[in-house]
Design a protein around this motif. Structure first.
Motif, PDB file in Angstrom:
ATOM      1  N   ARG A 312      31.296  70.616   5.433  1.00 34.21           N
ATOM      2  CA  ARG A 312      32.536  70.753   4.478  1.00 34.21           C
ATOM      3  C   ARG A 312      33.790  70.617   5.520  1.00 34.21           C
ATOM      4  N   VAL A 313      33.802  71.412   6.393  1.00 34.39           N
ATOM      5  CA  VAL A 313      34.848  71.685   7.545  1.00 34.39           C
ATOM      6  C   VAL A 313      34.934  70.229   8.166  1.00 34.39           C
ATOM      7  N   ILE A 314      33.889  69.660   8.427  1.00 35.11           N
ATOM      8  CA  ILE A 314      33.932  68.161   9.180  1.00 35.11           C
ATOM      9  C   ILE A 314      34.784  67.223   8.395  1.00 35.11           C
ATOM     10  N   GLU A 315      34.269  67.441   7.017  1.00 30.23           N
ATOM     11  CA  GLU A 315      34.753  66.376   6.173  1.00 30.23           C
ATOM     12  C   GLU A 315      36.318  66.500   5.746  1.00 30.23           C
ATOM     13  N   LEU A 316      36.928  67.699   6.321  1.00 30.19           N
ATOM     14  CA  LEU A 316      38.284  67.913   6.233  1.00 30.19           C
ATOM     15  C   LEU A 316      39.087  67.101   7.236  1.00 30.19           C
ATOM     16  N   HIS A 317      38.408  66.522   8.356  1.00 30.99           N
ATOM     17  CA  HIS A 317      39.265  65.889   9.307  1.00 30.99           C
ATOM     18  C   HIS A 317      40.125  64.711   8.774  1.00 30.99           C
ATOM     19  N   PRO A 318      39.824  63.896   7.857  1.00 28.65           N
ATOM     20  CA  PRO A 318      40.835  63.001   7.467  1.00 28.65           C
ATOM     21  C   PRO A 318      42.122  63.384   6.870  1.00 28.65           C
ATOM     22  N   GLU A 319      41.958  64.653   6.293  1.00 22.75           N
ATOM     23  CA  GLU A 319      43.144  65.358   5.674  1.00 22.75           C
ATOM     24  C   GLU A 319      44.103  66.058   6.892  1.00 22.75           C
ATOM     25  N   TYR A 320      43.353  66.615   7.949  1.00 21.71           N
ATOM     26  CA  TYR A 320      43.814  67.270   8.725  1.00 21.71           C
ATOM     27  C   TYR A 320      44.632  65.778   9.430  1.00 21.71           C
ATOM     28  N   GLY A 321      44.205  64.829   9.675  1.00 20.79           N
ATOM     29  CA  GLY A 321      44.636  63.770  10.537  1.00 20.79           C
ATOM     30  C   GLY A 321      45.833  63.423   9.714  1.00 20.79           C
ATOM     31  N   HIS A 322      45.908  63.127   8.243  1.00 20.25           N
ATOM     32  CA  HIS A 322      46.842  62.760   7.566  1.00 20.25           C
ATOM     33  C   HIS A 322      48.230  63.726   7.728  1.00 20.25           C
ATOM     34  N   GLU A 323      47.978  64.837   7.798  1.00 21.92           N
ATOM     35  CA  GLU A 323      48.971  66.055   7.839  1.00 21.92           C
ATOM     36  C   GLU A 323      49.635  65.914   9.179  1.00 21.92           C
ATOM     37  N   MET A 324      48.940  65.697  10.293  1.00 23.63           N
ATOM     38  CA  MET A 324      49.170  65.846  11.614  1.00 23.63           C
ATOM     39  C   MET A 324      50.316  64.339  11.819  1.00 23.63           C
ATOM     40  N   VAL A 325      49.943  63.225  11.124  1.00 22.81           N
ATOM     41  CA  VAL A 325      50.844  62.210  11.463  1.00 22.81           C
ATOM     42  C   VAL A 325      51.807  61.780  10.460  1.00 22.81           C
ATOM     43  N   ARG A 326      51.867  62.693   9.419  1.00 25.34           N
ATOM     44  CA  ARG A 326      52.821  62.358   8.191  1.00 25.34           C
ATOM     45  C   ARG A 326      54.072  62.397   8.589  1.00 25.34           C
ATOM     46  N   GLY A 327      54.654  63.087   9.637  1.00 18.79           N
ATOM     47  CA  GLY A 327      56.046  62.834  10.138  1.00 18.79           C
ATOM     48  C   GLY A 327      56.418  61.888  11.020  1.00 18.79           C
ATOM     49  N   ILE A 328      55.400  60.891  11.421  1.00 18.79           N
ATOM     50  CA  ILE A 328      55.609  59.998  12.286  1.00 18.79           C
ATOM     51  C   ILE A 328      55.844  58.721  11.628  1.00 18.79           C
ATOM     52  N   SER A 329      57.076  58.284  11.530  1.00 16.51           N
ATOM     53  CA  SER A 329      57.397  57.317  10.411  1.00 16.51           C
ATOM     54  C   SER A 329      57.041  55.701  11.087  1.00 16.51           C
ATOM     55  N   PHE A 330      56.872  55.548  12.303  1.00 16.98           N
ATOM     56  CA  PHE A 330      56.535  54.142  12.559  1.00 16.98           C
ATOM     57  C   PHE A 330      55.193  53.864  12.123  1.00 16.98           C
ATOM     58  N   LEU A 331      54.246  54.610  11.836  1.00 16.07           N
ATOM     59  CA  LEU A 331      52.912  54.549  11.649  1.00 16.07           C
ATOM     60  C   LEU A 331      52.836  53.809  10.096  1.00 16.07           C
ATOM     61  N   GLY A 332      53.743  53.839   9.390  1.00 15.76           N
ATOM     62  CA  GLY A 332      53.773  53.259   8.301  1.00 15.76           C
ATOM     63  C   GLY A 332      52.239  53.534   7.347  1.00 15.76           C
ATOM     64  N   GLU A 333      51.750  52.457   6.824  1.00 13.98           N
ATOM     65  CA  GLU A 333      50.564  52.458   5.887  1.00 13.98           C
ATOM     66  C   GLU A 333      49.325  53.078   6.780  1.00 13.98           C
TER      67      GLU A 333
END
Length: 486
Positions: A312-333
């Motif tokens: 379950r900890v491993i399966e959190l990595h997509p959410e961790y990644g989304h939180e990490m890049v949320r403020g990087i505007s140039f990534l867009g979609e």
């Protein structure tokens, strides 16, 4: 010193001889030498400034020469500047010679087309809008010559058609020129407008001094262009730093992110996305596993099976990644692809169990690219699967785990361009790679006993989890195994 293939050197020599032939009539023909020398000096100076402080080539002066001078005289204008400008890479002399010869031929062709269409009289007489017709034809000829010569040197310097031609071998000859003309025409057309304005003012009562004023707004546009490229370079550096951090933390999948980005680009181009969409998917593929930075290293490198809590900890990595890049505007979609690339069409994926069209398109692209590279890459615990076997596995899972449209696009892209699987972890001796049980082909991946999808990296066969999950569709074992965190 970088090695240049002998046939590439021969090609450069032939181009240089062709450029010399364009200049041969110059000594016996009348030419406005003062204008020729002025334009040549102006190009040499502008070229040095632009290459040092801005970005990209500088063509307005060359195209102005093509509009003002006879073809042999116009062809001489780029020669001093091209020979004096440092190439930046070795072999220095060969690269300078190549650039000079290429520009001489391109300017000669542009001037010849402009001359034959009566463009000189149109410029002298300020005959607008007719002057745009020969100028446009000249710019097109200039662009065609540059792209034709660039494609040739790319083909020969890369090894060209001598490479064996299996289905997954090096792309065919025609791809050496693919997209070159379309990408360069618009920028060169802008340079052509600047050159035409220079030529008209040069021939007007205001004289050459007024023509030089055209370069001022051009320099402003070059500064803006340079700022744009610096910003893009900063974006690439940010992405590269994140990927390197992931590679350091999870050494089993080193290089995986870059290849997923490349496969995502191939799918995007096959789907007909524009350049911006292709770039977004490249970033999405490269950064899809950035959330592993939030997963404890001991779990990523654990040799034994994962407990349900660890999984379950491993399966959190997509959410961790989304939180990490949320403020990087140039990534867009790309952010939504990072979050949802482990969702499945049948709703049994994670983190939110989205179904079908609920899953963002970019996430469906990255899911296919991720699984494909995982299956075709050699890891320390198993051999790579053949490309054809991986594609068959993806096709079997299409509709349940993967979007069939994305799988079809990947197959078509590989038919066009080929694929060269690489080792993501360090090379291991043959006796260190687990042998398949008797009667099972090497590289084949059996269905998970629990039906749970294992990962493409951390959730390898040695990390199989006892947690139950929906059973995979028939034939989906291999791709499902490669549909987990990877």
């Amino acid at each position: 010193m970088e090695a240049v293939p002998p046939r590439a050197r021969a090609y450069v020599t032939c181009v240089a001889l062709g450029a010399l032939a364009c200049l041969l009539p110059l000594p016996v023909m009348p030419a406005p030498w003062w204008a020729l020398v002025t334009l040549a000096a102006l190009y040499a100076g502008c070229n040095q400034v632009v290459r040092r402080h801005f970005a990209g080539p500088f063509y307005p002066v060359l195209l102005a020469a093509a509009f003002l001078l006879p073809p042999p005289a116009a062809a001489l204008v780029p020669l001093p500047g091209a020979l004096l400008t440092p190439a930046g890479r070795r072999p220095e002399t060969l690269r300078r010679l190549w650039r000079a010869a290429q520009l001489v031929l391109a300017v000669w062709a542009a001037a010849r087309v402009h001359w034959e269409l009566g463009g000189r009289d149109a410029v002298v007489g300020c005959d607008f809008p007719y002057a745009l017709v020969p100028a446009g034809a000249a710019v097109t000829a200039f662009c065609l010559v540059l792209t034709a010569l660039d494609g040739g040197i790319r083909l020969l310097a890369a090894g060209g058609p001598a490479v064996p031609r299996g289905r997954w071998a090096r792309p065919p000859v025609r791809h050496a020129w693919r997209g070159l003309f379309a990408r360069s025409l618009a920028p060169i057309a802008v340079h052509g407008l600047g050159g035409l304005m220079m030529a008209v003012l040069w021939r007007s009562p205001y004289g050459p001094v007024a023509a030089l004023l055209v370069l001022l707004p051009m320099c402003v546009s070059w500064w803006v262009y340079a700022q744009y490229h610096r910003e893009r370079a900063a974006h690439r550096a940010t992405v590269r730093a994140l990927v390197q951090a992931v590679d350091i933390k999870d050494g089993y999948t080193r290089g995986h992110s870059e290849r997923v980005g490349q496969a995502s680009m191939m799918i995007a181009r096959e789907l007909g996305l524009d350049d911006e969409g292709v770039e977004v998917l490249r970033f999405a593929g490269i950064l899809h596993d950035v959330g592993k930075l939030g997963v404890p290293t001991r779990l990523l490198r654990k040799d034994g099976p994962l407990t349900p809590e660890e999984r379950r900890v491993i399966e959190l990595h997509p959410e961790y990644g989304h939180e990490m890049v949320r403020g990087i505007s140039f990534l867009g979609e790309a952010r939504s692809a990072i979050l949802h690339h482990h969702e499945r069409l049948d709703g049994s994926g994670y983190p939110y169990g989205l179904r079908g069209a609920q899953i963002p398109e970019c996430a469906r692209v990255v899911a296919v690219a991720d699984a494909f590279d995982a299956m075709t890459s050699t890891r320390s615990y198993r051999r790579a699967r053949p490309v054809t076997a991986a594609l068959r596995e993806l096709e079997r899972c299409a509709g349940a785990q993967f979007d069939p449209r994305m799988v079809t696009a990947l197959v078509r892209a590989l038919d066009r361009h080929g694929w060269h699987p690489a080792v993501t972890a360090e090379e291991v001796p043959d006796d260190a790679v687990p042998r398949p049980p008797s009667g099972r082909a090497a590289g084949a991946v059996p269905p998970s006993p629990t039906g749970a999808g294992t990962g493409t990296s951390a959730l390898s066969p040695r990390h199989a989890s006892p947690r139950a999950s929906p059973s995979p569709p028939p034939g989906a074992g291999g791709a499902r195994r490669h549909g987990g965190p990877g």
